[in-house]
Design an enzyme around this catalytic site. Structure first.
Site, PDB file in Angstrom:
ATOM      1  N   ASP A  96       7.611  -6.354   9.263  1.00  0.00           N
ATOM      2  CA  ASP A  96       8.829  -6.520  10.056  1.00  0.00           C
ATOM      3  C   ASP A  96       8.925  -7.891  10.713  1.00  0.00           C
ATOM      4  OD1 ASP A  96       6.578  -5.667  11.572  1.00  0.00           O
ATOM      5  OD2 ASP A  96       7.888  -5.375  13.309  1.00  0.00           O
TER       6      ASP A  96
ATOM      7  N   ASP B  17      -7.838  -6.583  13.558  1.00  0.00           N
ATOM      8  CA  ASP B  17      -7.510  -7.915  14.059  1.00  0.00           C
ATOM      9  C   ASP B  17      -8.420  -8.315  15.224  1.00  0.00           C
ATOM     10  OD1 ASP B  17      -6.498  -5.952  15.672  1.00  0.00           O
ATOM     11  OD2 ASP B  17      -4.408  -6.601  15.549  1.00  0.00           O
TER      12      ASP B  17
ATOM     13  N   ASP C 181       0.820  -1.214   0.000  1.00  0.00           N
ATOM     14  CA  ASP C 181       0.000   0.000   0.000  1.00  0.00           C
ATOM     15  C   ASP C 181       0.854   1.266   0.000  1.00  0.00           C
ATOM     16  OD1 ASP C 181      -2.558  -0.802  -0.278  1.00  0.00           O
ATOM     17  OD2 ASP C 181      -3.220  -0.344   1.748  1.00  0.00           O
TER      18      ASP C 181
ATOM     19  N   ASP D 248       3.133  -9.176   9.316  1.00  0.00           N
ATOM     20  CA  ASP D 248       3.442  -7.781   9.038  1.00  0.00           C
ATOM     21  C   ASP D 248       4.833  -7.659   8.433  1.00  0.00           C
ATOM     22  OD1 ASP D 248       1.005  -6.892   9.841  1.00  0.00           O
ATOM     23  OD2 ASP D 248       1.651  -6.191  11.818  1.00  0.00           O
TER      24      ASP D 248
END
Length: 707
Positions: free
Chosen positions: A351, A443, A290, A349
């Site tokens: 990281d 979430d 994104d 994610d």
């Protein structure tokens, strides 16, 4: 008998041999087996190792011992002076570093486009006031120590029999005004303040009991060695072995990596996911980019193409319209036509770096257990020892995973999805209604809706996925704001659905009272109100009281319980207690904004990453896939260097000054001065150190500086 007596007398004044070693810049003194305490024999060792023993004669022994004792005293004084010099140097060095960081500070209300609009004169006066409060608190601490040893009693006057001395010229006017204030305070201010204090204490005790019950549950899990195992697992066989021996083989798994302008970490996350130990024909990776930065988009797309050339089944997806942030990104990816061919979806994610056996240790828990909708792994952190801020975050998150998530997963099969490092059954996602963009905690939203549909969750405490912690207070503050405003948005939206849901009463009670109200609303409310507002106010309104066990003993016990899952962090138990109360300002503000739909509740800021990787994982990946990893680790370095050359010249690190925290620091330090006059020792020390904690956080001195 005479010779024997002479020998005894001679030995009596032999003394206690002492060796003094002169080693620049330190001195050391060693005492060797003393024979008697009347006299002392001292040996002085020079730079070449010479040693002198005390004289055996009475007269000569006394003379030399006196000289040697003088040497010892001089050497001790020299060593003490050296320690004081080193301590003073360290203090001045710290003060100089603080001065440099504060001088480059920017207030939290400054616009990014015009950061230098604040008046230098106003800034200087602002910092001068802060310095006055800081030094005043230090002086008051010294006065409190002196008063304690001298037995002074600095108490407040007791009315109505109190009157000022006649030496004051304004006695009548001041005495009248002060007496009226005292009576007004006692009749109208103290009762509501005491009522609010008692209510917060009750909430505090309820939340402490909940925390204690969770810790007892964690202890029971460890004592009984309770551990989730796949239903079809053979005795002594691991989850991966059972999966490989199954008749159905490896199920189809979709892996999604949502990211947004995270050029520091995209390589390591893509490399880790592409090296998952899973048949390539049964694995598809979606890189959901994104990013609105064209350079970052090009770099990520180039990385994906290199892995495609190396045989990985990986796709690059980019949305032009970024509606719904992360939830909208995941929702768009799940609408692809090929998703229907896959049974499970794993989310990481940008990281996060899963271990190669991640899927083999998580997916088997779905087999022959159709009620399981989610398998969540815990997080581990590659930069937990980077600075004090990351150490304190590690304490919080270790308790969250080891205690909260594990206990809820074992006993009630429900917990909040952490948004990453988890595997979902796609059927459960669809049954719950899919991803929704209505809150900033998508979430938790999908987890609550899946729980209302009857799906069960499994938490694996022994499966870890490495990631990063925010290293600057600005990044951590924005992350915590999103994490605490979103649940209140969700509670307001989900409450009717929870009430109408066809689940048991106790599950509804757990969702409403424990999951939302107690742990998401009451905790930040009483932390801020009790310790940051009511406690300082009771110093100025002494008729309302907070007992010492509320201020000191119960918080200390709760901090001790919180730090148990991270035993190496015990030296930081006091900073942790103070920092948690300091963060209550941000959490309370976020909770209010989410509950009442204020503008900041819908703020979504991607947490800043530093790009730190685990060296062990990278070495493992290089050894396993040398060609792929080497090819993926250097995507057109010349182009990256050209793009980063110009921005780096303009990048300067600075501090952000937080006015709310500084205002509370002034309030707490002033209240500590007032508590000193009332001789309230525990309250004084708590307010003093809590005020200093607010001051350090307000000046942004706890984490890394911002670029």
């Amino acid at each position: 008998m005479a010779p024997s007596f002479g020998w005894w007398a001679k030995e009596t004044h032999r003394g206690t041999p002492v060796i003094v070693k002169m080693e620049n810049p330190n001195w050391s003194i060693s005492e060797i087996s003393p024979d008697d305490d009347d006299d002392y024999g001292v040996g002085v060792g020079g730079g070449e190792g010479e040693e002198f023993a005390g004289a055996r004669s009475r007269k000569g022994g006394r003379g030399k011992n006196a000289k040697q004792i003088t040497w010892v005293l001089l050497l001790k004084a020299h060593r003490a002076a050296g320690c004081l010099t080193s301590l003073a140097s360290a203090v001045f060095g710290l003060a100089s570093a603080v001065r440099r960081r504060v001088a480059s500070g920017r207030t939290d209300s400054d616009a990014a486009s015009s950061p230098l609009e604040e008046s230098p004169v106003l800034r200087t006066r602002f910092y001068s006031c802060i310095k006055v409060f800081l030094w005043l608190s230090v002086v008051l601490l010294g006065v409190e120590v002196v008063a304690y040893f001298k037995g002074w009693h600095l108490g407040t006057p007791q009315l109505p029999g109190f009157a000022f001395p006649t030496s004051f010229g304004f006695r009548d006017l001041f005495d009248s005004v002060y007496s009226r204030w005292i009576h007004f305070r006692a009749e109208y201010v103290a009762p509501p303040l005491q009522f609010l204090a008692d209510a917060c204490v009750i909430l505090f005790l309820i939340q402490s009991a909940d925390r204690l019950i969770l810790c007892l549950g964690c202890f029971w899990i460890r004592f009984k060695r309770i551990k989730p195992v796949p239903k079809t697992a053979k005795p002594g066989a691991g989850a991966s072995e059972d999966l490989e021996s199954g008749g159905e083989g490896f199920p189809m798994v979709l892996v999604q990596i949502p990211m947004c302008n995270e050029r520091e970490v995209y390589q390591q996350s893509i490399a880790a996911v592409c090296n998952l130990d899973w048949p390539r024909s049964n694995l598809l990776v979606q890189v959901l980019d994104d990013s609105d930065d064209p350079t970052t988009q090009a770099l990520i797309k180039e990385e994906v193409e290199k892995w495609q050339q190396n045989g990985a089944r990986i796709l690059y997806r980019h949305r032009v319209i970024r509606d719904g942030y992360k939830a909208g990104n995941l929702k768009s990816a799940m609408n692809c036509s090929y998703v229907k061919d896959y049974e499970f979806v794993a989310i990481f994610d940008a990281d996060f770096q899963p271990q190669p056996d991640f899927l083999k240790r998580t997916v088997p828990h779905f087999k022959d257990n159709g009620e399981v909708g989610l398998v969540q792994a815990r997080w581990s952190f590659v930069n937990k020892d980077e600075n004090l801020l990351t150490r304190l975050q590690n304490i919080n998150l270790c308790f969250h995973f080891e205690v909260e998530q594990q206990v809820n997963g074992v006993f009630i099969n429900f917990f909040g999805f952490n948004g990453t490092a988890g595997v979902w059954r796609i059927k459960a996602l669809e049954d719950a209604g899919g991803w929704m963009e209505r809150t900033t905690v998508e979430d938790m939203d999908i987890a609550v809706r899946a729980h209302l549909k009857g799906w069960k969750f499994i938490f694996l405490n022994d499966v870890e996925c490495q990631c990063e912690l925010p290293e600057s207070y600005e990044a951590y503050r924005k992350q915590q704001h999103r994490w605490h405003s979103g649940p209140m948005q969700l509670f307001r939206l989900c409450l009717p659905d929870i009430i109408r849901a066809k689940i048991g009463f106790w599950k509804k009670a757990n969702l409403i009272f424990l999951f939302f109200l107690l742990r998401k609303l009451i905790l930040p409310f009483y932390s801020f109100t009790l310790f940051c507002i009511i406690l300082p106010m009771t110093m100025f309104v002494p008729e309302a009281e907070l007992p010492a066990w509320v201020v000191c003993y119960i918080p200390a016990m709760m901090s001790f319980l919180n730090i148990l899952p991270a035993p190496r962090s015990f030296p930081f138990i006091v900073p942790y207690l103070l920092f948690e109360n300091t963060m209550s300002v941000t959490k309370f503000n976020a909770m209010i904004s989410g509950l009442f739909q204020l503008g900041s509740a819908y703020e979504w800021v991607v947490t800043k990453k530093s790009g730190r990787s685990s060296e062990g994982d990278l070495v493992h990946l290089v050894e396993k896939e040398p060609k792929q990893q080497r090819g993926a680790s250097a995507p057109n370095l010349d182009a990256i260097a050209k793009q980063e050359t110009k921005p780096r010249k303009d990048r300067k690190k600075h501090n952000r000054i937080y006015r709310k925290e500084l205002a509370l620091a002034c309030l707490l330090l002033t209240a500590s001065a007032r508590s000193l006059l009332s001789a309230q020792g525990i309250h004084f020390y708590f307010l003093l150190f809590q005020g200093i904690s607010f001051l350090l956080v307000g000046l942004d001195l706890i984490g890394e500086q911002i670029e």
